[in-house]
Design a protein around this motif. Structure first.
Motif, PDB file in Angstrom:
ATOM      1  N   GLN A 181       1.067  -1.245   0.168  1.00  0.00           N
ATOM      2  CA  GLN A 181       0.041   0.283   0.019  1.00  0.00           C
ATOM      3  C   GLN A 181       0.606   1.680  -0.235  1.00  0.00           C
ATOM      4  OE1 GLN A 181      -2.391   0.693   3.334  1.00  0.00           O
ATOM      5  NE2 GLN A 181      -4.827   0.351   2.385  1.00  0.00           N
ATOM      6  N   PHE A 182       1.836   1.213   1.133  1.00  0.00           N
ATOM      7  CA  PHE A 182       3.091   2.336   0.478  1.00  0.00           C
ATOM      8  C   PHE A 182       3.530   2.508  -0.410  1.00  0.00           C
ATOM      9  CE2 PHE A 182       7.711   3.455   1.637  1.00  0.00           C
ATOM     10  CZ  PHE A 182       7.342   4.553   2.109  1.00  0.00           C
ATOM     11  N   VAL A 183       4.170   1.023  -1.564  1.00  0.00           N
ATOM     12  CA  VAL A 183       4.828   1.646  -2.590  1.00  0.00           C
ATOM     13  C   VAL A 183       3.286   2.463  -3.326  1.00  0.00           C
ATOM     14  CG1 VAL A 183       4.820  -0.070  -4.646  1.00  0.00           C
ATOM     15  CG2 VAL A 183       6.171  -0.683  -2.078  1.00  0.00           C
ATOM     16  N   ASN A 184       2.469   1.684  -2.923  1.00  0.00           N
ATOM     17  CA  ASN A 184       1.638   2.583  -4.203  1.00  0.00           C
ATOM     18  C   ASN A 184       1.304   3.362  -3.794  1.00  0.00           C
ATOM     19  OD1 ASN A 184      -1.923   2.707  -3.740  1.00  0.00           O
ATOM     20  ND2 ASN A 184      -1.397   2.153  -5.650  1.00  0.00           N
ATOM     21  N   LYS A 185       1.161   4.060  -2.782  1.00  0.00           N
ATOM     22  CA  LYS A 185       0.904   5.181  -2.553  1.00  0.00           C
ATOM     23  C   LYS A 185       2.281   6.402  -3.033  1.00  0.00           C
ATOM     24  CE  LYS A 185      -2.111   5.837   1.731  1.00  0.00           C
ATOM     25  NZ  LYS A 185      -1.511   5.966   2.542  1.00  0.00           N
ATOM     26  N   THR A 186       3.405   5.953  -2.674  1.00  0.00           N
ATOM     27  CA  THR A 186       5.134   6.797  -2.571  1.00  0.00           C
ATOM     28  C   THR A 186       4.855   6.947  -4.817  1.00  0.00           C
ATOM     29  OG1 THR A 186       5.476   5.490  -0.872  1.00  0.00           O
ATOM     30  CG2 THR A 186       7.104   6.696  -2.306  1.00  0.00           C
ATOM     31  N   TYR A 187       5.235   6.108  -5.270  1.00  0.00           N
ATOM     32  CA  TYR A 187       5.620   5.567  -6.310  1.00  0.00           C
ATOM     33  C   TYR A 187       4.632   5.747  -7.415  1.00  0.00           C
ATOM     34  CZ  TYR A 187       9.848   4.773  -4.260  1.00  0.00           C
ATOM     35  OH  TYR A 187      11.225   4.342  -4.208  1.00  0.00           O
ATOM     36  N   GLY A 188       3.130   5.085  -6.689  1.00  0.00           N
ATOM     37  CA  GLY A 188       1.905   5.746  -8.333  1.00  0.00           C
ATOM     38  C   GLY A 188       1.927   4.096  -8.334  1.00  0.00           C
ATOM     39  N   THR A 189       2.331   3.112  -8.662  1.00  0.00           N
ATOM     40  CA  THR A 189       2.481   1.829  -8.741  1.00  0.00           C
ATOM     41  C   THR A 189       0.982   1.437  -8.724  1.00  0.00           C
ATOM     42  OG1 THR A 189       5.103   1.817  -8.322  1.00  0.00           O
ATOM     43  CG2 THR A 189       3.250   0.206  -9.093  1.00  0.00           C
ATOM     44  N   THR A 190       0.553   0.727  -9.299  1.00  0.00           N
ATOM     45  CA  THR A 190      -1.195  -0.316 -10.413  1.00  0.00           C
ATOM     46  C   THR A 190      -0.879  -1.318  -9.432  1.00  0.00           C
ATOM     47  OG1 THR A 190      -1.696   0.997 -11.528  1.00  0.00           O
ATOM     48  CG2 THR A 190      -2.819  -0.756 -11.166  1.00  0.00           C
ATOM     49  N   VAL A 191      -1.068  -1.117  -7.884  1.00  0.00           N
ATOM     50  CA  VAL A 191      -0.828  -3.068  -7.431  1.00  0.00           C
ATOM     51  C   VAL A 191      -1.893  -3.960  -7.573  1.00  0.00           C
ATOM     52  CG1 VAL A 191      -0.189  -3.967  -5.882  1.00  0.00           C
ATOM     53  CG2 VAL A 191       0.835  -1.781  -5.682  1.00  0.00           C
ATOM     54  N   LEU A 192      -1.747  -5.207  -8.008  1.00  0.00           N
ATOM     55  CA  LEU A 192      -2.892  -5.712  -7.953  1.00  0.00           C
ATOM     56  C   LEU A 192      -2.235  -6.993  -7.156  1.00  0.00           C
ATOM     57  CD1 LEU A 192      -3.287  -4.559 -10.345  1.00  0.00           C
ATOM     58  CD2 LEU A 192      -4.192  -6.976 -11.580  1.00  0.00           C
ATOM     59  N   ILE A 193      -3.104  -7.408  -6.730  1.00  0.00           N
ATOM     60  CA  ILE A 193      -2.836  -8.324  -5.243  1.00  0.00           C
ATOM     61  C   ILE A 193      -3.741  -9.771  -4.561  1.00  0.00           C
ATOM     62  CG2 ILE A 193      -2.131  -9.238  -3.209  1.00  0.00           C
ATOM     63  CD1 ILE A 193      -2.225  -5.564  -2.540  1.00  0.00           C
ATOM     64  N   ILE A 194      -3.449 -10.858  -5.345  1.00  0.00           N
ATOM     65  CA  ILE A 194      -4.249 -12.061  -4.878  1.00  0.00           C
ATOM     66  C   ILE A 194      -3.670 -12.592  -3.409  1.00  0.00           C
ATOM     67  CG2 ILE A 194      -4.430 -14.496  -5.246  1.00  0.00           C
ATOM     68  CD1 ILE A 194      -3.253 -14.338  -8.373  1.00  0.00           C
ATOM     69  N   THR A 195      -4.856 -12.752  -3.031  1.00  0.00           N
ATOM     70  CA  THR A 195      -4.605 -13.047  -1.232  1.00  0.00           C
ATOM     71  C   THR A 195      -5.886 -13.554  -1.311  1.00  0.00           C
ATOM     72  OG1 THR A 195      -3.517 -12.313   0.923  1.00  0.00           O
ATOM     73  CG2 THR A 195      -4.478 -10.598  -0.200  1.00  0.00           C
ATOM     74  N   HIS A 196      -5.597 -14.002   0.083  1.00  0.00           N
ATOM     75  CA  HIS A 196      -6.488 -14.604   1.613  1.00  0.00           C
ATOM     76  C   HIS A 196      -6.454 -13.568   2.765  1.00  0.00           C
ATOM     77  CE1 HIS A 196      -5.781 -18.589  -0.967  1.00  0.00           C
ATOM     78  NE2 HIS A 196      -7.146 -18.459  -1.110  1.00  0.00           N
ATOM     79  N   ASN A 197      -5.257 -12.908   2.818  1.00  0.00           N
ATOM     80  CA  ASN A 197      -5.241 -12.622   3.731  1.00  0.00           C
ATOM     81  C   ASN A 197      -6.614 -11.334   3.952  1.00  0.00           C
ATOM     82  OD1 ASN A 197      -3.866 -10.156   5.711  1.00  0.00           O
ATOM     83  ND2 ASN A 197      -2.390 -11.756   5.682  1.00  0.00           N
ATOM     84  N   GLN A 198      -7.032 -11.034   5.400  1.00  0.00           N
ATOM     85  CA  GLN A 198      -8.326 -10.536   5.687  1.00  0.00           C
ATOM     86  C   GLN A 198      -7.440  -9.319   5.948  1.00  0.00           C
ATOM     87  OE1 GLN A 198     -10.590 -12.188   7.293  1.00  0.00           O
ATOM     88  NE2 GLN A 198      -9.946 -13.627   7.227  1.00  0.00           N
ATOM     89  N   GLY A 199      -8.514  -8.718   5.653  1.00  0.00           N
ATOM     90  CA  GLY A 199      -8.362  -7.204   5.486  1.00  0.00           C
ATOM     91  C   GLY A 199      -7.542  -6.302   4.477  1.00  0.00           C
ATOM     92  N   ILE A 200      -7.668  -7.663   2.867  1.00  0.00           N
ATOM     93  CA  ILE A 200      -7.090  -6.899   1.755  1.00  0.00           C
ATOM     94  C   ILE A 200      -8.304  -6.072   0.963  1.00  0.00           C
ATOM     95  CG2 ILE A 200      -7.911  -9.230   1.348  1.00  0.00           C
ATOM     96  CD1 ILE A 200      -4.872  -7.754  -0.378  1.00  0.00           C
ATOM     97  N   GLY A 201      -9.319  -6.683   1.473  1.00  0.00           N
ATOM     98  CA  GLY A 201     -10.703  -6.119   1.399  1.00  0.00           C
ATOM     99  C   GLY A 201     -11.152  -4.477   1.177  1.00  0.00           C
ATOM    100  N   GLU A 202     -10.742  -4.418   2.567  1.00  0.00           N
ATOM    101  CA  GLU A 202     -10.713  -2.779   2.806  1.00  0.00           C
ATOM    102  C   GLU A 202      -9.334  -1.830   2.674  1.00  0.00           C
ATOM    103  OE1 GLU A 202     -11.045  -5.216   5.911  1.00  0.00           O
ATOM    104  OE2 GLU A 202     -12.685  -5.527   5.193  1.00  0.00           O
ATOM    105  N   MET A 203      -7.984  -2.836   2.607  1.00  0.00           N
ATOM    106  CA  MET A 203      -7.039  -1.671   1.596  1.00  0.00           C
ATOM    107  C   MET A 203      -7.037  -1.749   0.568  1.00  0.00           C
ATOM    108  SD  MET A 203      -3.752  -4.167   1.539  1.00  0.00           S
ATOM    109  CE  MET A 203      -2.673  -3.457   0.059  1.00  0.00           C
ATOM    110  N   ALA A 204      -7.733  -1.592  -0.340  1.00  0.00           N
ATOM    111  CA  ALA A 204      -7.823  -2.338  -2.030  1.00  0.00           C
ATOM    112  C   ALA A 204      -8.954  -0.842  -2.276  1.00  0.00           C
ATOM    113  CB  ALA A 204      -7.957  -3.058  -2.406  1.00  0.00           C
ATOM    114  N   HIS A 205      -8.317   0.314  -2.979  1.00  0.00           N
ATOM    115  CA  HIS A 205      -9.564   0.879  -4.530  1.00  0.00           C
ATOM    116  C   HIS A 205     -10.138   0.300  -4.692  1.00  0.00           C
ATOM    117  CE1 HIS A 205      -5.861   3.070  -3.890  1.00  0.00           C
ATOM    118  NE2 HIS A 205      -6.472   3.879  -3.372  1.00  0.00           N
ATOM    119  N   LYS A 206     -10.079  -1.056  -4.492  1.00  0.00           N
ATOM    120  CA  LYS A 206     -11.537  -1.700  -6.193  1.00  0.00           C
ATOM    121  C   LYS A 206     -10.657  -3.134  -5.645  1.00  0.00           C
ATOM    122  CE  LYS A 206     -12.978  -2.518 -10.644  1.00  0.00           C
ATOM    123  NZ  LYS A 206     -13.213  -1.866 -11.643  1.00  0.00           N
TER     124      LYS A 206
END
Ligand code: ADP
Ligand code: ADP
Length: 228
Positions: A181-206
Motif C-alpha cells: 500500500q505504501f509503494v502504491n502511495k509513494t510511487y503511484g504503482t498500480t498494485v494487483l494482489i491475489i491474497t487470502h489475507n483478512q483485511g485485504i478488501g479494506e485496503m484496496a481501492h477495488k
C-alpha cells in the motif's frame, strides 16, 4: 496506461480434458490503484494475473495494458512489454540464494531503462541495513521485502502479486500488505494482489471476486484503510 480486460477467455488443455480457466472476464483498472483479487482456489485468479502481465496468452477477448494491446504483440514484444511495465511478486520469493540482498535487487535494476536508486529502494522496504546478507540469513517477511524491492527498482507501472503473503504468518503478511500500500502511495504503482489475507478488501481501492473463471463481483472502496 490503465488496464482494460474485455471478454477474455482462456482454455487449458490437460490431456483429453479442457479447462476453462477464464470465461469472458472483463475488468477495468484505473491507474495508481490497489486491486484485490479474491476467490477460491482454482477460480482463475492466477490466470487472470498472468494474462494481464504477459506471462500467459489467452484464447479470446482483448487486453490493453499501458497502451499496448497484448494479443497484437509477438512473443518477443510481449517479453519486452513485461520487462518494461510489470513487476511480479510470488508466494515463493524466488531470490537467487548465491546473491546478497543488494545483488538480488540489482538483477531487477539491470532489466530496466530508468531504474530507481538502490539505496532509496532498500531503505523504503526496510532492508538497507541487511544489504550484504544472503537470502538464507533472512526471515520470510524480509525475503519478501527484498523480492518487492527487486520488482520495484525498475519502476514498473504495475506490480502483480500472486499470494505475496501466502507463505507468511498473519502478522508478517499484514506488514507486507502495508508495504504494498505504501509503494502504491509513494510511487503511484498500480498494485494487483491475489491474497487470502483478512483485511485485504479494506485496503484496496477495488475488490474483485472470482468463481469458476468468472468475475462474479466487483466493487470499489472510496477510502481504503491500512490492514489492521
Ligand atoms: P487460482 O489462481 O484461482 O487458484 P488458477 O488460475 O491457477 O486459479 O487456475 C484456474 C483453473 O485452471 C484451475 O482449474 C486450474 O487447475 C487450471 N490450470 C491452471 N494452470 C493450468 C495449466 N498450466 N494446465 C492445466 N490447467 C491449469
Ligand atoms: P519478519 O517478521 O519476517 O522478521 P518483519 O516484517 O516483522 O519481518 O520486520 C522485521 C523488522 O523490520 C521489524 O523491526 C519491523 O519493524 C521492521 N520493518 C518491517 N517493515 C518495514 C519497512 N517497510 N520499513 C522499515 N522497517 C520495517
Amino acid at each position: 496506461m490503465s488496464i482494460l480486460v474485455q471478454d477474455v477467455s482462456k482454455v487449458y488443455q490437460s490431456g483429453e480434458v479442457q479447462i476453462l480457466a477464464l470465461r469472458k472476464a472483463s475488468l477495468e483498472v484505473p491507474d495508481h490503484k490497489v486491486v484485490a483479487i479474491l476467490g477460491p482456489s482454482g477460480s482463475g485468479k492466477s490466470t487472470l494475473l498472468n494474462v494481464i502481465g504477459g506471462i500467459d496468452r489467452y484464447d479470446l477477448g482483448s487486453i490493453t495494458v499501458a497502451g499496448e494491446t497484448l494479443e497484437a504483440l509477438k512473443d518477443s514484444q510481449l517479453t519486452e512489454f513485461r520487462r518494461k511495465h510489470a513487476g511480479f511478486i510470488f508466494q515463493q520469493y524466488n531470490l537467487i540464494p548465491t546473491l546478497t540482498v543488494e545483488e538480488n535487487v540489482e538483477v531487477g535494476r539491470e532489466l530496466s531503462q530508468n531504474p530507481l536508486d538502490m539505496k532509496e529502494m532498500l531503505m523504503k522496504v526496510g532492508m538497507w541495513d541487511k544489504k550484504d546478507k544472503f537470502p538464507s540469513q533472512l526471515s520470510g517477511g524480509e525475503q519478501q521485502r527484498v523480492a518487492i524491492a527487486r520488482a520495484l527498482i525498475k519502476n514498473p507501472e504495475f506490480l502483480l502479486c500472486d499470494e505475496p503473503t501466502g507463505a507468511l504468518d498473519e502478522e508478517t503478511g499484514k506488514k507486507i500488505l502495508k508495504l504494498l500500500q505504501f509503494v502504491n502511495k509513494t510511487y503511484g504503482t498500480t498494485v494487483l494482489i491475489i491474497t487470502h489475507n483478512q483485511g485485504i478488501g479494506e485496503m484496496a481501492h477495488k475488490v474483485i471476486r472470482m468463481s469458476s473463471g468468472e468475475i462474479v463481483e466487483a466493487y470499489e472502496n472510496e477510502n481504503p484503510i491500512a490492514p489492521e
